[in-house]
Design an enzyme around this catalytic site. Structure first.
Site, PDB file in Angstrom:
ATOM      1  N   GLY A 186       0.650  -1.060   0.076  1.00 30.19           N
ATOM      2  CA  GLY A 186       0.041   0.009  -0.022  1.00 30.19           C
ATOM      3  C   GLY A 186       0.956   1.313  -0.023  1.00 30.19           C
TER       4      GLY A 186
ATOM      5  N   ASN B 112      -8.182   3.801   8.135  1.00 26.10           N
ATOM      6  CA  ASN B 112      -7.709   2.628   8.865  1.00 26.10           C
ATOM      7  C   ASN B 112      -7.794   2.625  10.326  1.00 26.10           C
ATOM      8  OD1 ASN B 112      -5.785   4.688   8.214  1.00 26.10           O
ATOM      9  ND2 ASN B 112      -4.464   3.764   9.584  1.00 26.10           N
TER      10      ASN B 112
ATOM     11  N   GLN C 106      -7.940  -0.555   3.294  1.00 21.67           N
ATOM     12  CA  GLN C 106      -9.032  -0.784   4.374  1.00 21.67           C
ATOM     13  C   GLN C 106     -10.005  -1.272   3.668  1.00 21.67           C
ATOM     14  OE1 GLN C 106      -8.178  -1.514   7.512  1.00 21.67           O
ATOM     15  NE2 GLN C 106      -6.127  -0.984   7.657  1.00 21.67           N
TER      16      GLN C 106
ATOM     17  N   SER D 268      -3.294  -3.331  -0.457  1.00 22.07           N
ATOM     18  CA  SER D 268      -2.228  -4.153  -0.075  1.00 22.07           C
ATOM     19  C   SER D 268      -2.454  -5.510   0.542  1.00 22.07           C
ATOM     20  CB  SER D 268      -1.796  -3.288   1.340  1.00 22.07           C
ATOM     21  OG  SER D 268      -0.906  -4.167   2.058  1.00 22.07           O
ATOM     22  N   GLY D 269      -1.874  -6.306   0.291  1.00 21.91           N
ATOM     23  CA  GLY D 269      -1.946  -7.752   0.554  1.00 21.91           C
ATOM     24  C   GLY D 269      -2.109  -8.218   2.180  1.00 21.91           C
ATOM     25  N   HIS D 270      -1.379  -7.763   2.903  1.00 27.23           N
ATOM     26  CA  HIS D 270      -1.225  -8.275   4.268  1.00 27.23           C
ATOM     27  C   HIS D 270      -2.469  -7.716   5.028  1.00 27.23           C
ATOM     28  CE1 HIS D 270       0.318  -4.744   6.684  1.00 27.23           C
ATOM     29  NE2 HIS D 270       0.621  -4.407   5.537  1.00 27.23           N
TER      30      HIS D 270
ATOM     31  N   THR E  54      12.627  -7.617  -9.779  1.00 23.79           N
ATOM     32  CA  THR E  54      12.201  -9.039  -9.944  1.00 23.79           C
ATOM     33  C   THR E  54      11.091  -9.224  -9.157  1.00 23.79           C
ATOM     34  OG1 THR E  54      14.721  -9.713 -10.463  1.00 23.79           O
ATOM     35  CG2 THR E  54      13.066 -11.433  -9.700  1.00 23.79           C
TER      36      THR E  54
ATOM     37  N   CYS F 149       1.506   2.109  13.160  1.00 24.48           N
ATOM     38  CA  CYS F 149       2.671   3.037  12.904  1.00 24.48           C
ATOM     39  C   CYS F 149       3.121   4.206  13.903  1.00 24.48           C
ATOM     40  CB  CYS F 149       2.365   3.650  11.371  1.00 24.48           C
ATOM     41  SG  CYS F 149       1.252   2.769  10.497  1.00 24.48           S
TER      42      CYS F 149
END
Ligand SMILES: *Cc1c(COP(=O)(O)O)cnc(C)c1O
Length: 393
Positions: free
Chosen positions: A72, A153, A181, A201-203, A239, A326
């Site tokens: 994100g 969030n 979110q 975002s994935g997590h 990569t 954060c």
């Protein structure tokens, strides 16, 4: 087994079993570089393209509009910075965002201010909602980009993104949304929504950390942000994080399948938590109750320190948050809670519980059985509480 209840899904989520299984081969035997021409490489490339198709389908986008990133934060930085730099050449040096964005957006904008851009930070209502009219009124001839988050969030409030996108389209201003979110909690149809750029975002959706996407609507120019090799159709070098991308594809496919069921299941549990905590005196809900993610609870419990509450909840096996992950570790109260008009003391006394689909009503009952005794204990030791009680007599 010792009790453990994870109530911090807005900070990160557990990797899903299916996600994990799908990733495993790419962490070991299927290690080919997707750019290599032999089969081992081509297999990795194929896995990425399957994940891209799953992602595009889940969001109703074209696979060409989906670019994998490191998450994100990178997507937010890319969207805002590259648009700002591109349009500066056309004399557009104004950016619009809101006061309660994630730091990935706010700190990017603050950096751009140092580089000569001007930024309007649109305020939010005391319910934590952005007004479409406020955004519209902030747009000038110089505006390059508007960035408004889909769902917050910390307090989980959901913003009128489709309406804001329509205003930006009419005024011919690029519109970006941080939808990290919202994903998996609100149905997202990117074609219908009409946004130009979006971050995910994935997590936060049971995929691993370090992978995400940016959606770049067809026809929208976004200069490259990370320079290097020709990966991701030469738009994002480096990569590829093959295993992470495969995990992302499975996670997004799974999470969008059950959104109505998730909302139906979690909304009453969330409300039970909110109503239960609000039976304590001197408490308040932060953010609108209706325009709110089904898994988000954010309350202020006056007379206590959020951090002390978190430590005591942890001893009872409950992982929760105060402010955002954060900012914990710093003593500044959450900028999101301050943006609702809360005074520092009340902002400091906040508790965020963010629950996921596997959270049950019994889990909520356990949380509600634990909180009052902790609050009582902390308030007994608190000079803040003493003052509060004597003042309200
Ligand atoms: C978590 C989060 C981000 C950052 O995503 P990362 O993948 O951790 O970089 C950005 N915006 C919002 C709203 C978030 O909740």
């Amino acid at each position: 087994m010792e009790k453990f209840l994870y109530c911090d899904n807005a900070a990160t989520t557990k990797i899903g079993d299916e996600v994990f299984e799908a990733m495993l081969p790419y962490l070991k035997d299927a290690y080919g570089n997707p750019s290599s021409i032999y089969k081992l490489g081509r297999d990795s490339k194929k896995a990425i393209e399957i994940a891209r198709e799953k992602t595009a389908k889940a969001l109703n986008a074209d696979p060409k509009e989906i670019i994998f990133t490191s998450g994100g934060t990178e997507s937010d930085n890319w969207a805002i910075r590259s648009t700002a730099y591109r349009l500066r050449e056309k004399g557009k040096t104004h950016i619009i965002t809101t006061v309660f964005e994630h730091h990935a957006v706010l700190h990017t904008c603050e950096q751009l201010e140092k580089e000569g851009f001007s930024v309007t930070y649109v305020p939010v209502s005391n319910e934590g909602l952005v007004s479409v009219t406020d955004i519209e009124n902030a747009i000038t001839e110089e505006t390059a980009i508007v960035s408004v988050m889909f769902a917050n969030n910390e307090i989980g409030t959901i913003q009128p993104i489709k309406e804001i996108a329509a205003v930006c389209k009419e005024k011919k201003v690029i519109f970006h949304t941080d939808a990290v979110q919202a994903l998996g909690n609100v149905p997202i149809d990117l074609k219908d929504l009409g946004v130009d750029l979006a971050s995910f975002s994935g997590h936060k959706i049971h995929a691993p950390k370090g992978v995400g996407i940016i959606y770049i609507r067809k026809g929208v120019l976004l200069p490259n942000f990370i320079h290097g090799g020709g990966q991701e159709r030469a738009k994002r070098a480096g990569t590829e994080n093959v295993a992470g991308i495969v995990g992302f594809g499975v996670a997004i496919e799974n999470i969008v399948k059950n959104i109505p069921e998730k909302i139906e299941k979690l909304t009453p549990i969330r409300n039970k938590l909110i109503d239960g905590i609000l039976t304590l005196p001197h408490t308040r809900l932060n953010g609108s109750k209706n325009e709110r993610l089904c898994g988000n609870v954010n309350v202020s419990i006056e007379g206590i320190e959020g951090e002390s509450l978190l430590l005591m909840l942890d001893m009872k096996g409950i992982a929760a948050s105060s402010g955002s992950a954060c900012t914990s570790g710093s003593l500044d109260p959450s900028h999101v809670l301050l943006s609702l008009g809360l005074v520092h003391e009340v902002a400091h006394s906040s508790l965020r519980l963010s629950i996921s689909e596997d959270f049950s009503e019994q889990d909520a009952e356990y949380v509600l059985s634990v909180i009052p005794e902790i609050v009582e204990k902390l308030r007994k030791m608190s000079p803040l509480w003493e003052r509060l009680v004597s003042e309200s007599k």
